[in-house]
Scaffold this active site. Structure first.
Site, PDB file in Angstrom:
ATOM      1  N   ASP A  36      42.331  16.033  21.337  1.00 49.79           N
ATOM      2  CA  ASP A  36      42.147  15.173  22.144  1.00 49.79           C
ATOM      3  C   ASP A  36      43.454  14.780  23.385  1.00 49.79           C
ATOM      4  O   ASP A  36      43.099  14.514  24.492  1.00 49.79           O
ATOM      5  CB  ASP A  36      42.204  13.747  21.572  1.00 49.79           C
ATOM      6  CG  ASP A  36      40.799  13.324  20.681  1.00 49.79           C
ATOM      7  OD1 ASP A  36      40.027  14.342  21.097  1.00 49.79           O
ATOM      8  OD2 ASP A  36      40.597  12.397  20.032  1.00 49.79           O
ATOM      9  N   GLY A  37      44.511  14.925  23.221  1.00 44.65           N
ATOM     10  CA  GLY A  37      45.821  14.850  24.001  1.00 44.65           C
ATOM     11  C   GLY A  37      45.493  15.963  25.127  1.00 44.65           C
ATOM     12  O   GLY A  37      45.821  15.221  26.016  1.00 44.65           O
ATOM     13  N   ASP A  81      45.851   4.264  27.524  1.00 48.39           N
ATOM     14  CA  ASP A  81      46.657   3.106  27.350  1.00 48.39           C
ATOM     15  C   ASP A  81      47.847   3.042  28.277  1.00 48.39           C
ATOM     16  O   ASP A  81      48.167   4.021  28.652  1.00 48.39           O
ATOM     17  CB  ASP A  81      46.949   2.668  26.079  1.00 48.39           C
ATOM     18  CG  ASP A  81      47.654   3.780  25.357  1.00 48.39           C
ATOM     19  OD1 ASP A  81      48.373   4.538  25.727  1.00 48.39           O
ATOM     20  OD2 ASP A  81      47.171   3.980  23.602  1.00 48.39           O
ATOM     21  N   TYR A 131      46.589   4.020  19.917  1.00 54.78           N
ATOM     22  CA  TYR A 131      47.848   3.119  19.474  1.00 54.78           C
ATOM     23  C   TYR A 131      47.449   1.721  19.116  1.00 54.78           C
ATOM     24  O   TYR A 131      47.786   1.314  18.144  1.00 54.78           O
ATOM     25  CB  TYR A 131      48.856   3.323  20.488  1.00 54.78           C
ATOM     26  CG  TYR A 131      50.167   2.744  20.152  1.00 54.78           C
ATOM     27  CD1 TYR A 131      50.719   2.508  18.844  1.00 54.78           C
ATOM     28  CD2 TYR A 131      51.290   2.482  21.281  1.00 54.78           C
ATOM     29  CE1 TYR A 131      51.936   1.939  18.500  1.00 54.78           C
ATOM     30  CE2 TYR A 131      52.291   2.108  20.881  1.00 54.78           C
ATOM     31  CZ  TYR A 131      52.722   1.756  19.557  1.00 54.78           C
ATOM     32  OH  TYR A 131      54.002   1.333  19.282  1.00 54.78           O
ATOM     33  N   ASN A 132      46.331   1.402  19.759  1.00 56.53           N
ATOM     34  CA  ASN A 132      45.828   0.085  19.521  1.00 56.53           C
ATOM     35  C   ASN A 132      45.504  -0.027  18.095  1.00 56.53           C
ATOM     36  O   ASN A 132      45.425  -1.086  17.603  1.00 56.53           O
ATOM     37  CB  ASN A 132      44.846  -0.192  20.672  1.00 56.53           C
ATOM     38  CG  ASN A 132      43.939  -1.395  20.329  1.00 56.53           C
ATOM     39  OD1 ASN A 132      44.127  -2.612  20.305  1.00 56.53           O
ATOM     40  ND2 ASN A 132      42.785  -1.063  19.810  1.00 56.53           N
ATOM     41  N   LEU A 133      44.542   0.925  17.586  1.00 56.93           N
ATOM     42  CA  LEU A 133      44.096   0.778  16.399  1.00 56.93           C
ATOM     43  C   LEU A 133      45.198   0.766  15.355  1.00 56.93           C
ATOM     44  O   LEU A 133      45.100  -0.208  14.254  1.00 56.93           O
ATOM     45  CB  LEU A 133      43.071   1.929  16.251  1.00 56.93           C
ATOM     46  CG  LEU A 133      42.502   2.231  14.812  1.00 56.93           C
ATOM     47  CD1 LEU A 133      41.701   0.754  14.538  1.00 56.93           C
ATOM     48  CD2 LEU A 133      41.653   3.312  14.578  1.00 56.93           C
ATOM     49  N   SER A 134      46.356   1.464  15.674  1.00 59.87           N
ATOM     50  CA  SER A 134      47.381   1.681  14.432  1.00 59.87           C
ATOM     51  C   SER A 134      48.070   0.239  14.495  1.00 59.87           C
ATOM     52  O   SER A 134      48.627   0.009  13.346  1.00 59.87           O
ATOM     53  CB  SER A 134      48.177   2.855  14.718  1.00 59.87           C
ATOM     54  OG  SER A 134      49.059   2.542  15.924  1.00 59.87           O
ATOM     55  N   GLN A 153      52.245  10.079  27.645  1.00 53.95           N
ATOM     56  CA  GLN A 153      52.793  11.373  28.582  1.00 53.95           C
ATOM     57  C   GLN A 153      53.655  11.271  29.772  1.00 53.95           C
ATOM     58  O   GLN A 153      54.500  11.935  29.912  1.00 53.95           O
ATOM     59  CB  GLN A 153      51.465  12.168  28.949  1.00 53.95           C
ATOM     60  CG  GLN A 153      50.385  12.548  27.823  1.00 53.95           C
ATOM     61  CD  GLN A 153      49.234  13.120  28.315  1.00 53.95           C
ATOM     62  OE1 GLN A 153      48.772  12.929  29.534  1.00 53.95           O
ATOM     63  NE2 GLN A 153      48.281  13.638  27.376  1.00 53.95           N
TER      64      GLN A 153
END
Length: 288
Positions: A78-79, A148, A190-193, A246
């Site tokens: 994904d990155g 994000d 990040y939002n999910l974490s 990034q």
């Protein structure tokens, strides 16, 4: 409102640009298999220059590739796909993600599935999803995020205060480690974490999630994407803005970051049968 599958189609399918996951020269054998597969379907392959240098092949600058190909392929995870989407965004080219590891949230084609996918591509049996992009601006600089934009404290020893406005009107002050402004696509990142909500990726919305807030009353917030959000740094330490994990920019005290929906959308090329909720089930092990 009934949800419909996009009917958008590639104008042509004769040329593809490929970008490989960086710093992994062992990816060369996989690339050669991918190239052979595309050429078998009469699709000419152009390899991005940095990827080519990594595996001792001939390559072309990505901007030149984008001007000449019909779609792009990221090879890795994904990155890598996020990087390709951002770097090619202005050219409006659909991006296909080939995953060399486990199933990703964005890259849904494995190497052993590529032949079947290209057979379906020949038959126009595929899907192009349009995903919202976030436009940010600060210090006369404009940047775009697929997942994000994170506004984070500049010092590990202190928290940061960020004042927020919606369409020019104050609505909140965040005090903690920072704030994430996520797209629906990035809601699984990040939002999910941090306990933020999952939002269906074809939705147009912002998810604003505080990072380690000082007050428990600060909660994640989902906003329509037609708002303009402005964040002003009140802390004298300044802040850093991190785009898709990034790119990093420094922001000084009293400077602002403006957030809007981008005027165009990113395009992802998928298997027609790909199901977002099946991906969530597999990645998050729902029901186990």
């Amino acid at each position: 409102m009934k949800r419909t599958i996009s009917k958008e189609r590639l104008a042509s399918k004769s040329k593809v640009g490929i970008v490989l996951r960086p710093s992994t020269p062992e990816i060369k054998n996989s690339y050669l298999k991918i190239k052979e597969c595309f050429e078998k379907h009469n699709i000419k392959v152009y390899l991005e220059r940095n990827s080519a240098n990594m595996i001792n092949e001939d390559g072309i600058e990505l901007d030149t590739i984008c001007e000449n190909v019909d779609f792009l392929v990221s090879v890795g995870g994904d990155g890598t796909l996020i990087s390709v989407v951002r770097r090619s965004f202005s050219y409006n080219k659909p991006v296909l993600g080939i995953n060399l590891g486990t199933l990703g949230f964005l890259t849904d084609i494995r190497l052993n599935e590529l032949e079947t996918f290209l057979d379906n591509l020949d038959k126009d049996n595929y899907r192009i999803d349009s995903r919202m992009m976030i436009k940010g601006s600060a210090n006369l600089r404009t940047f775009f995020a697929f997942n994000d934009i994170v506004i984070s404290r500049n010092s590990l020893s202190s928290m940061i205060r960020i004042d927020a406005k919606l369409d020019g009107r104050p609505f909140n002050s965040y005090y903690g480690d920072g704030v994430i402004i996520s797209s629906p696509t990035g809601s699984t990142a990040y939002n999910l974490s941090l306990g933020g909500p999952l939002v269906y990726p074809l939705t147009d919305a912002f998810i604003v999630t505080p990072v380690a807030p000082h007050s428990l009353t600060q909660r994640p917030l989902v906003l329509p994407a037609d708002f303009e959000i402005e964040f002003t740094i009140s802390d004298n330490q300044g802040a850093v803005v991190i785009v898709d994990g990034q790119d990093i920019y420094e922001i000084e005290q009293n400077q602002s970051i403006k957030i809007q929906i981008a005027s165009k959308k990113a395009k992802l090329l998928h298997r027609r049968e790909r199901n977002y909720f099946e991906v969530l089930n597999e990645k998050l092990q729902w029901g186990n």
